[in-house]
Design an enzyme around this catalytic site. Sequence first.
Site, PDB file in Angstrom:
ATOM      1  N   GLY A 100     -77.087  -3.462  65.835  1.00 50.76           N
ATOM      2  CA  GLY A 100     -78.330  -3.556  66.590  1.00 50.76           C
ATOM      3  C   GLY A 100     -78.149  -3.193  68.049  1.00 50.76           C
ATOM      4  O   GLY A 100     -77.044  -3.254  68.593  1.00 50.76           O
ATOM      5  N   GLU A 120     -75.519   3.998  70.194  1.00 51.80           N
ATOM      6  CA  GLU A 120     -76.774   4.553  69.679  1.00 51.80           C
ATOM      7  C   GLU A 120     -77.824   4.740  70.771  1.00 51.80           C
ATOM      8  O   GLU A 120     -79.008   4.890  70.475  1.00 51.80           O
ATOM      9  CB  GLU A 120     -77.327   3.656  68.567  1.00 51.80           C
ATOM     10  CG  GLU A 120     -76.443   3.627  67.335  1.00 51.80           C
ATOM     11  CD  GLU A 120     -77.074   2.900  66.164  1.00 51.80           C
ATOM     12  OE1 GLU A 120     -77.624   3.572  65.281  1.00 51.80           O
ATOM     13  OE2 GLU A 120     -77.015   1.656  66.139  1.00 51.80           O
TER      14      GLU A 120
END
Length: 358
Positions: free
Chosen positions: A117, A164
Amino acid sequence: MKPVISLRDLEEMLRQGRDVRALPPDAILTPSARDFLRELESNGALKPRSSTGTAAAQPAQGAEAKPQPPAQPLSSKSPRAELEAFFHSAWCRELKEQMCDIGRRLWERAYVDGNGGNIAIRVGEDLALCTPTLVSKGFMKPEDMCLVDFEGNQLFGNKKRTSEILMHLQMMKAQPKDVASVHCHPPYATAFAVVGITPPTCVIPEYEVFVSVAVAPYRTPGTPEMAKLVADLVDKYNTILMGNHGVVTWSHNNVEEAYWRAEIIEAYCRTLMVAAHLGRPINTLTPQQLKDLLKIKECLGFVDPRYGLQECELCHNDDWRPGVTCQVPAKPETTVGYDPEAEALVQAITDEIMAQLK
């Protein structure tokens, strides 16, 4: 001599996390500084000042002014000293604390596991705060957060930025309204992403109003290819199921709303799976009922590709179950009748031409 306080002085105080109300009682404010304080007062951050132009009395003990962003947004080209002061300002500190809080909630709900996450918040023209890599989202600290530019270059932060981040940045580039995004792996929503199915519509009002969902095919996480596939969808969707991976959501308001969307999509997918095992057909909203919800959604400024569709197109769910489709009357087939006289005339002309060719 009485001190003169300029707009630049107030901005510098904010960058350093100082209270702009803590001015000398005899301070003289320049016109631009006075206008700036009035703007802060209108936002509820300050108490009104006296008619003499000096700062108002200090608030009651325990009361604190809400940190404010810079009067002018910074960019990656701003002086490094300004960027560093901004990164350590009270306003950024508050955003970092929000990111830690949301990370903890993601972890407590089992929406993330391991170090999975990530979270990003737009904080300037081409600047974003983001979570670090290789850190559990349930145990982050404000000092773990990173400041990056829109090319993914890390400008400040003790830990390395998330791997990310390119996805979040490409989303912000493609969707100027995107101020915050949350990526996580909630199991029920991720199950839909794994099989590549968009959840059906016309079932629960909250889902219809707050989220609009699309599926992006799998690409290696953290790569430009994955970032582009997701970014190509954010013009009309605020919740993306990432094939064989997870979910990413964005908000035009704040990071809290982006997190809400993760909760909503997960609760919705879980409800659908439970309902599917009850042995009864799932009751659905009518197209008119959905149309009413879309009016609310549009008023809230949320994106959705279904605005402007006909009622008969709104509840069509190919991936899950057949829905209502628009029936277009088929055009009647035209048939040519047999005319003996015309046929005889054509034959006579043909015979005459053939006779002349002999």
